[in-house]
Design a protein around this motif. Structure first.
Motif, PDB file in Angstrom:
ATOM      1  N   GLN A  80       0.808  -1.207   0.000  1.00  0.00           N
ATOM      2  CA  GLN A  80       0.000   0.000   0.000  1.00  0.00           C
ATOM      3  C   GLN A  80       0.851   1.272   0.000  1.00  0.00           C
ATOM      4  O   GLN A  80       0.559   2.221  -0.723  1.00  0.00           O
ATOM      5  CB  GLN A  80      -0.934   0.001   1.217  1.00  0.00           C
ATOM      6  CG  GLN A  80      -1.943  -1.127   1.207  1.00  0.00           C
ATOM      7  CD  GLN A  80      -2.822  -1.106  -0.049  1.00  0.00           C
ATOM      8  OE1 GLN A  80      -3.356  -0.065  -0.440  1.00  0.00           O
ATOM      9  NE2 GLN A  80      -2.953  -2.258  -0.693  1.00  0.00           N
ATOM     10  N   ARG A  81       1.923   1.282   0.760  1.00  0.00           N
ATOM     11  CA  ARG A  81       2.741   2.496   0.852  1.00  0.00           C
ATOM     12  C   ARG A  81       3.846   2.540  -0.190  1.00  0.00           C
ATOM     13  O   ARG A  81       4.228   3.619  -0.639  1.00  0.00           O
ATOM     14  CB  ARG A  81       3.353   2.605   2.258  1.00  0.00           C
ATOM     15  CG  ARG A  81       2.327   2.759   3.374  1.00  0.00           C
ATOM     16  CD  ARG A  81       2.998   3.032   4.696  1.00  0.00           C
ATOM     17  NE  ARG A  81       3.757   4.281   4.678  1.00  0.00           N
ATOM     18  CZ  ARG A  81       4.496   4.726   5.686  1.00  0.00           C
ATOM     19  NH1 ARG A  81       4.589   4.018   6.803  1.00  0.00           N
ATOM     20  NH2 ARG A  81       5.160   5.872   5.591  1.00  0.00           N
ATOM     21  N   HIS A  82       4.389   1.359  -0.573  1.00  0.00           N
ATOM     22  CA  HIS A  82       5.513   1.347  -1.504  1.00  0.00           C
ATOM     23  C   HIS A  82       5.295   0.315  -2.614  1.00  0.00           C
ATOM     24  O   HIS A  82       6.118  -0.593  -2.790  1.00  0.00           O
ATOM     25  CB  HIS A  82       6.811   1.034  -0.759  1.00  0.00           C
ATOM     26  CG  HIS A  82       7.076   1.935   0.402  1.00  0.00           C
ATOM     27  ND1 HIS A  82       7.437   3.259   0.252  1.00  0.00           N
ATOM     28  CD2 HIS A  82       7.002   1.716   1.744  1.00  0.00           C
ATOM     29  CE1 HIS A  82       7.596   3.816   1.443  1.00  0.00           C
ATOM     30  NE2 HIS A  82       7.330   2.898   2.367  1.00  0.00           N
ATOM     31  N   PRO A  83       4.222   0.447  -3.375  1.00  0.00           N
ATOM     32  CA  PRO A  83       3.984  -0.542  -4.430  1.00  0.00           C
ATOM     33  C   PRO A  83       4.930  -0.386  -5.617  1.00  0.00           C
ATOM     34  O   PRO A  83       5.146  -1.334  -6.375  1.00  0.00           O
ATOM     35  CB  PRO A  83       2.535  -0.268  -4.840  1.00  0.00           C
ATOM     36  CG  PRO A  83       2.324   1.180  -4.529  1.00  0.00           C
ATOM     37  CD  PRO A  83       3.135   1.445  -3.297  1.00  0.00           C
ATOM     38  N   VAL A  84       5.503   0.827  -5.798  1.00  0.00           N
ATOM     39  CA  VAL A  84       6.385   1.093  -6.939  1.00  0.00           C
ATOM     40  C   VAL A  84       7.606   1.878  -6.459  1.00  0.00           C
ATOM     41  O   VAL A  84       7.608   2.464  -5.375  1.00  0.00           O
ATOM     42  CB  VAL A  84       5.651   1.885  -8.046  1.00  0.00           C
ATOM     43  CG1 VAL A  84       4.504   1.060  -8.615  1.00  0.00           C
ATOM     44  CG2 VAL A  84       5.125   3.214  -7.512  1.00  0.00           C
ATOM     45  N   GLU A  85       8.628   1.924  -7.322  1.00  0.00           N
ATOM     46  CA  GLU A  85       9.823   2.723  -7.017  1.00  0.00           C
ATOM     47  C   GLU A  85       9.653   4.162  -7.486  1.00  0.00           C
ATOM     48  O   GLU A  85      10.099   5.106  -6.820  1.00  0.00           O
ATOM     49  CB  GLU A  85      11.055   2.102  -7.686  1.00  0.00           C
ATOM     50  CG  GLU A  85      11.579   0.849  -7.030  1.00  0.00           C
ATOM     51  CD  GLU A  85      12.841   0.358  -7.700  1.00  0.00           C
ATOM     52  OE1 GLU A  85      13.949   0.683  -7.206  1.00  0.00           O
ATOM     53  OE2 GLU A  85      12.725  -0.341  -8.721  1.00  0.00           O
ATOM     54  N   VAL A  86       9.071   4.304  -8.680  1.00  0.00           N
ATOM     55  CA  VAL A  86       8.848   5.632  -9.250  1.00  0.00           C
ATOM     56  C   VAL A  86       7.357   5.766  -9.526  1.00  0.00           C
ATOM     57  O   VAL A  86       6.768   4.931 -10.225  1.00  0.00           O
ATOM     58  CB  VAL A  86       9.657   5.838 -10.542  1.00  0.00           C
ATOM     59  CG1 VAL A  86       9.385   7.218 -11.118  1.00  0.00           C
ATOM     60  CG2 VAL A  86      11.148   5.644 -10.276  1.00  0.00           C
ATOM     61  N   PRO A 141      18.024  -7.052 -16.668  1.00  0.00           N
ATOM     62  CA  PRO A 141      16.977  -6.308 -15.965  1.00  0.00           C
ATOM     63  C   PRO A 141      15.597  -6.508 -16.575  1.00  0.00           C
ATOM     64  O   PRO A 141      15.449  -6.872 -17.745  1.00  0.00           O
ATOM     65  CB  PRO A 141      17.430  -4.854 -16.120  1.00  0.00           C
ATOM     66  CG  PRO A 141      18.249  -4.845 -17.361  1.00  0.00           C
ATOM     67  CD  PRO A 141      18.940  -6.173 -17.416  1.00  0.00           C
ATOM     68  N   ALA A 142      14.589  -6.272 -15.769  1.00  0.00           N
ATOM     69  CA  ALA A 142      13.191  -6.329 -16.197  1.00  0.00           C
ATOM     70  C   ALA A 142      12.470  -5.140 -15.586  1.00  0.00           C
ATOM     71  O   ALA A 142      12.917  -4.553 -14.590  1.00  0.00           O
ATOM     72  CB  ALA A 142      12.542  -7.636 -15.759  1.00  0.00           C
ATOM     73  N   ALA A 143      11.343  -4.769 -16.188  1.00  0.00           N
ATOM     74  CA  ALA A 143      10.548  -3.646 -15.700  1.00  0.00           C
ATOM     75  C   ALA A 143       9.151  -4.127 -15.363  1.00  0.00           C
ATOM     76  O   ALA A 143       8.606  -5.016 -16.020  1.00  0.00           O
ATOM     77  CB  ALA A 143      10.485  -2.539 -16.748  1.00  0.00           C
ATOM     78  N   GLN A 144       8.584  -3.528 -14.322  1.00  0.00           N
ATOM     79  CA  GLN A 144       7.195  -3.804 -13.968  1.00  0.00           C
ATOM     80  C   GLN A 144       6.437  -2.482 -13.873  1.00  0.00           C
ATOM     81  O   GLN A 144       6.837  -1.589 -13.135  1.00  0.00           O
ATOM     82  CB  GLN A 144       7.095  -4.535 -12.628  1.00  0.00           C
ATOM     83  CG  GLN A 144       5.660  -4.909 -12.246  1.00  0.00           C
ATOM     84  CD  GLN A 144       5.533  -5.296 -10.782  1.00  0.00           C
ATOM     85  OE1 GLN A 144       5.820  -4.512  -9.881  1.00  0.00           O
ATOM     86  NE2 GLN A 144       5.118  -6.535 -10.539  1.00  0.00           N
ATOM     87  N   PHE A 145       5.342  -2.389 -14.636  1.00  0.00           N
ATOM     88  CA  PHE A 145       4.454  -1.243 -14.561  1.00  0.00           C
ATOM     89  C   PHE A 145       3.167  -1.695 -13.872  1.00  0.00           C
ATOM     90  O   PHE A 145       2.616  -2.743 -14.203  1.00  0.00           O
ATOM     91  CB  PHE A 145       4.137  -0.698 -15.954  1.00  0.00           C
ATOM     92  CG  PHE A 145       5.354  -0.236 -16.710  1.00  0.00           C
ATOM     93  CD1 PHE A 145       5.948   0.978 -16.413  1.00  0.00           C
ATOM     94  CD2 PHE A 145       5.918  -1.019 -17.705  1.00  0.00           C
ATOM     95  CE1 PHE A 145       7.080   1.411 -17.100  1.00  0.00           C
ATOM     96  CE2 PHE A 145       7.044  -0.608 -18.405  1.00  0.00           C
ATOM     97  CZ  PHE A 145       7.630   0.614 -18.096  1.00  0.00           C
ATOM     98  N   MET A 146       2.693  -0.885 -12.927  1.00  0.00           N
ATOM     99  CA  MET A 146       1.523  -1.263 -12.143  1.00  0.00           C
ATOM    100  C   MET A 146       0.364  -0.302 -12.415  1.00  0.00           C
ATOM    101  O   MET A 146       0.563   0.912 -12.504  1.00  0.00           O
ATOM    102  CB  MET A 146       1.851  -1.264 -10.650  1.00  0.00           C
ATOM    103  CG  MET A 146       0.732  -1.803  -9.761  1.00  0.00           C
ATOM    104  SD  MET A 146       1.179  -1.800  -7.999  1.00  0.00           S
ATOM    105  CE  MET A 146       2.559  -2.954  -7.992  1.00  0.00           C
ATOM    106  N   TYR A 147      -0.843  -0.898 -12.533  1.00  0.00           N
ATOM    107  CA  TYR A 147      -2.061  -0.131 -12.766  1.00  0.00           C
ATOM    108  C   TYR A 147      -3.073  -0.463 -11.664  1.00  0.00           C
ATOM    109  O   TYR A 147      -3.043  -1.544 -11.080  1.00  0.00           O
ATOM    110  CB  TYR A 147      -2.672  -0.478 -14.130  1.00  0.00           C
ATOM    111  CG  TYR A 147      -1.769  -0.212 -15.318  1.00  0.00           C
ATOM    112  CD1 TYR A 147      -1.905   0.953 -16.072  1.00  0.00           C
ATOM    113  CD2 TYR A 147      -0.800  -1.138 -15.703  1.00  0.00           C
ATOM    114  CE1 TYR A 147      -1.098   1.194 -17.185  1.00  0.00           C
ATOM    115  CE2 TYR A 147       0.014  -0.904 -16.801  1.00  0.00           C
ATOM    116  CZ  TYR A 147      -0.134   0.263 -17.534  1.00  0.00           C
ATOM    117  OH  TYR A 147       0.671   0.496 -18.629  1.00  0.00           O
TER     118      TYR A 147
END
Length: 274
Positions: free
Chosen positions: A145-151, A195-201
């Motif tokens: 909830q507080r840190h789901p992503v880095e950016v 490396p890999a990337a994850q985008f969250m919606y």
């Protein structure tokens, strides 16, 4: 004197032959007062003390043979009896083994036939390793909830520039607004060979989807489904890049979104072979 004290009253001179009193002492069945009297007598009667030690040794051996103790035995000593099972005759053991062998073969055949009828990505079809990584990343980060992503999405341009540089190819973030999902942000993850990337919606109900992107050596045109619990991952490969869209929504809806995502990223969903 209580009834228990009367039942286990000691003679003036306790002898090893007084099996009842000594056995009750070893099993912890004597009242406290009588037990104290036995302990005092054993300190003065080497013959009786030797008998008690011999019986204790026997019970220890029985405990080792049984492999377990009861609640009372765990405190006062090993169990007082052993159940010995007679081994079945050799012909019965061979017959039983043959029966289990036949059952195992039948189950293997049934599972194989079932697997051949299931959709790709299900039992019998091993998903590509990046799809498994995408599913694990979804399970790890979407509950946050507080840190789901880095950016965060508020720095979308920085996010795209940073991840494009790390993956060594230009990336873009598909919009899922028409499906009710807004970009939360993204993060850098370790892939299988880089490396890999994850985008969250996320939608208005708090449900989340993730798009996993990584370089891959294979370059096949395929569209597959991987299921894990209530999660589903549609994944594909295009121009040596692996993509995986993961979420807990219905299979049909996730497939529809995955087709649009593939098209927006330069893929050709019409060429997918399911």
């Amino acid at each position: 004197m209580s009834q228990d004290d009367h039942d286990f009253a000691l003679p003036d001179s306790l002898k090893p032959a007084d099996l009842r009193a000594l056995s009750a002492f070893i099993d912890g069945e004597l009242p406290q007062g009588t037990r104290a009297a036995v302990l005092e007598h054993l300190a003065q009667d080497p013959e009786a003390a030797a008998q008690v030690e011999a019986w204790r040794s026997q019970k220890s051996a029985l405990q080792a043979l049984c492999g377990g103790v009861s609640q009372r035995d765990a405190t006062d000593g090993p169990p007082s009896f052993v159940v010995v099972r007679v081994a079945p005759p050799w012909w019965r053991r061979i017959s039983l083994a043959a029966c289990w062998l036949a059952v195992g073969a039948g189950l293997a055949l049934a599972v194989g036939q079932l697997a051949s009828r299931l959709p790709s990505g299900w039992i019998g079809a091993q998903p590509m390793s990046f799809a498994r990584r995408a599913d694990v990343a979804y399970a790890v980060y979407t509950p946050e909830q507080r840190h789901p992503v880095e950016v965060a999405a508020s720095e979308e341009q920085h996010l795209i520039s940073w991840l494009s540089k790390r993956l060594n190819r230009p990336l873009s973030v598909p919009s899922l607004q028409e499906y009710g999902y807004s970009l939360v942000g993204g993060r850098l993850l370790p892939g299988e060979a880089g490396p890999a990337a994850q985008f969250m919606y996320e939608n208005s109900d708090g449900a989340r989807l993730t798009l996993y992107v990584t370089g891959i050596t294979d370059d096949e045109t395929a569209f597959r489904l991987f299921r894990e619990g209530n999660r589903r991952t549609f994944y594909w490969v295009n121009s040596h890049m692996g993509y995986a869209l993961s979420g807990p929504i219905s299979e049909g809806k996730l497939r529809e979104i995955a087709i649009d995502v593939c098209g927006s990223l330069g893929g050709k969903p019409s060429s997918w072979k399911e």
